[in-house]
Motif scaffolding. Structure first.
Motif, mmCIF file in Angstrom:
data_model
loop_
_atom_site.group_PDB
_atom_site.id
_atom_site.type_symbol
_atom_site.label_atom_id
_atom_site.label_comp_id
_atom_site.label_asym_id
_atom_site.label_seq_id
_atom_site.Cartn_x
_atom_site.Cartn_y
_atom_site.Cartn_z
ATOM 1 N N ILE A 8 -37.305 11.134 14.470
ATOM 2 C CA ILE A 8 -35.967 11.304 15.052
ATOM 3 C C ILE A 8 -35.829 12.715 15.633
ATOM 4 C CG2 ILE A 8 -34.904 9.667 13.440
ATOM 5 C CD1 ILE A 8 -33.739 12.125 11.937
ATOM 6 N N SER A 9 -34.750 12.893 16.414
ATOM 7 C CA SER A 9 -34.412 14.235 16.899
ATOM 8 C C SER A 9 -32.947 14.576 16.663
ATOM 9 C CB SER A 9 -34.694 14.355 18.406
ATOM 10 O OG SER A 9 -36.064 14.215 18.690
ATOM 11 N N GLY A 10 -32.139 13.584 16.284
ATOM 12 C CA GLY A 10 -30.701 13.847 16.214
ATOM 13 C C GLY A 10 -29.987 13.050 15.155
ATOM 14 N N ARG A 11 -28.930 12.380 15.598
ATOM 15 C CA ARG A 11 -27.989 11.680 14.718
ATOM 16 C C ARG A 11 -28.640 10.631 13.823
ATOM 17 N NH1 ARG A 11 -24.397 8.381 18.840
ATOM 18 N NH2 ARG A 11 -26.485 7.756 19.481
ATOM 19 N N GLY A 12 -29.594 9.891 14.350
ATOM 20 C CA GLY A 12 -30.343 8.955 13.505
ATOM 21 C C GLY A 12 -29.650 7.642 13.199
ATOM 22 N N SER A 13 -28.824 7.140 14.114
ATOM 23 C CA SER A 13 -28.177 5.848 13.814
ATOM 24 C C SER A 13 -29.189 4.698 13.879
ATOM 25 C CB SER A 13 -26.988 5.586 14.746
ATOM 26 O OG SER A 13 -27.412 5.306 16.049
ATOM 27 N N ASN A 14 -30.167 4.776 14.762
ATOM 28 C CA ASN A 14 -31.210 3.731 14.786
ATOM 29 C C ASN A 14 -32.041 3.774 13.509
ATOM 30 O OD1 ASN A 14 -31.342 2.074 17.379
ATOM 31 N ND2 ASN A 14 -30.986 4.138 18.185
ATOM 32 N N MET A 15 -32.358 4.986 13.064
ATOM 33 C CA MET A 15 -33.060 5.150 11.788
ATOM 34 C C MET A 15 -32.245 4.539 10.650
ATOM 35 S SD MET A 15 -33.203 8.579 9.561
ATOM 36 C CE MET A 15 -31.503 8.160 9.130
ATOM 37 N N ALA A 16 -30.929 4.813 10.651
ATOM 38 C CA ALA A 16 -30.058 4.287 9.595
ATOM 39 C C ALA A 16 -30.034 2.756 9.622
ATOM 40 C CB ALA A 16 -28.644 4.850 9.754
ATOM 41 N N ALA A 17 -30.094 2.179 10.821
ATOM 42 C CA ALA A 17 -30.109 0.710 10.926
ATOM 43 C C ALA A 17 -31.381 0.154 10.286
ATOM 44 C CB ALA A 17 -30.013 0.291 12.389
ATOM 45 N N ARG A 38 -36.338 18.558 14.947
ATOM 46 C CA ARG A 38 -35.227 19.519 14.912
ATOM 47 C C ARG A 38 -34.665 19.563 13.494
ATOM 48 N NH1 ARG A 38 -31.000 17.646 17.652
ATOM 49 N NH2 ARG A 38 -30.041 19.678 17.882
ATOM 50 N N SER A 39 -34.606 20.771 12.926
ATOM 51 C CA SER A 39 -34.184 20.877 11.524
ATOM 52 C C SER A 39 -32.722 20.504 11.356
ATOM 53 C CB SER A 39 -34.434 22.295 11.007
ATOM 54 O OG SER A 39 -33.743 23.203 11.820
ATOM 55 N N GLU A 40 -31.923 20.624 12.443
ATOM 56 C CA GLU A 40 -30.488 20.347 12.326
ATOM 57 C C GLU A 40 -30.153 18.881 12.610
ATOM 58 O OE1 GLU A 40 -32.065 22.100 14.521
ATOM 59 O OE2 GLU A 40 -31.062 22.219 16.463
ATOM 60 N N ALA A 41 -31.153 18.029 12.773
ATOM 61 C CA ALA A 41 -30.896 16.609 13.066
ATOM 62 C C ALA A 41 -30.084 15.974 11.941
ATOM 63 C CB ALA A 41 -32.215 15.871 13.253
ATOM 64 N N GLY A 42 -28.959 15.367 12.300
ATOM 65 C CA GLY A 42 -28.073 14.761 11.311
ATOM 66 C C GLY A 42 -28.755 13.650 10.523
#
Ligand code: GRF
Length: 215
Positions: A8-17, A38-42
């Protein structure tokens, strides 16, 4: 059971799915870890809160792409994955890196490929005035957003859509087709024939993924 590593690089909604589908048994696999550039990826917080191993391979700390990809491959391989999923991972990968995970790396892309590869897909679709937009899951090949397509979903573009509203509608479909594609991979149902992908014994399910396009 197949081991899945999600990049991932960000928010991660696909990951969460994917995590949700694994938890509820819709994907017969296990998420071995989540890696972000990115260390700040949600998404890292979401994954860690669910007890999933996380790692950061920060591309800004590598002097060049080769070094970054060496570090990324080491982090991935340490988790011994059967499948690597690029879920909103925003780095272009070299041909050598892609070859290492040939036929076992999937990407979710927010357009009906081969339309709109690359960035700003929703803005470009709106500018072109298309009535139908959507998303695709494909195997990753060296040419960006070009590999064999596993699943697609179409969504209609509304007259009053802006980039944000269209992105939100497409995102719901991204979650659905990504979960389906990862599930099929984990059950060994995907057959790659040249540039085409067949879902063994599941033609009806694959067709059911297509959202009817409304007027
Ligand atoms: C998704 O639209 C994905 O297709 C794209 O970036 C977005 C990432 O969203 N390339 P998320 O991080 O999965 O929420």
């Amino acid at each position: 059971m197949k081991r899945i590593v999600i990049l991932i690089s960000g928010r991660g909604s696909n990951m969460a799915a994917i995590l949700d589908a694994v938890r509820t048994g819709r994907i017969d696999g296990q998420v071995a870890g989540v890696i972000s550039n990115r260390s700040e990826a949600g998404g890292l917080t979401t994954a860690a809160a669910q007890g999933v191993a996380t790692a950061v391979v920060d591309h800004t700390l590598s002097p060049n792409r080769d070094d970054f990809e060496r570090a990324l491959a080491a982090a991935i391989d340490a988790l011994s994955p059967d499948l690597v999923v690029l879920a909103g991972f925003m780095r272009v990968l070299s041909a050598a890196f892609v070859a290492r995970y040939e036929h076992r790396m999937l990407n979710i892309h927010p357009s009906l490929l081969p339309m709109y590869p690359g960035l700003d897909t929703h803005r470009r679709a709106l500018a072109d005035g298309v009535k139908v937009h959507g998303c695709s899951v494909h195997f990753v090949t060296p040419e960006v957003d070009h590999g064999p397509i596993v699943a697609q979903a179409a969504v209609s573009v509304h007259d009053d859509d802006d980039e944000a509203s269209l992105a939100a509608r497409v995102l719901e479909s991204e979650h659905r087709i990504l979960v389906a594609a990862v599930g099929w991979f984990c059950e060994d149902l995907l057959v790659i024939e040249g540039h085409r992908v067949r879902v063994k014994d599941q033609v009806t399910d694959a067709e059911a993924l297509l959202v009817p396009v409304l007027p």
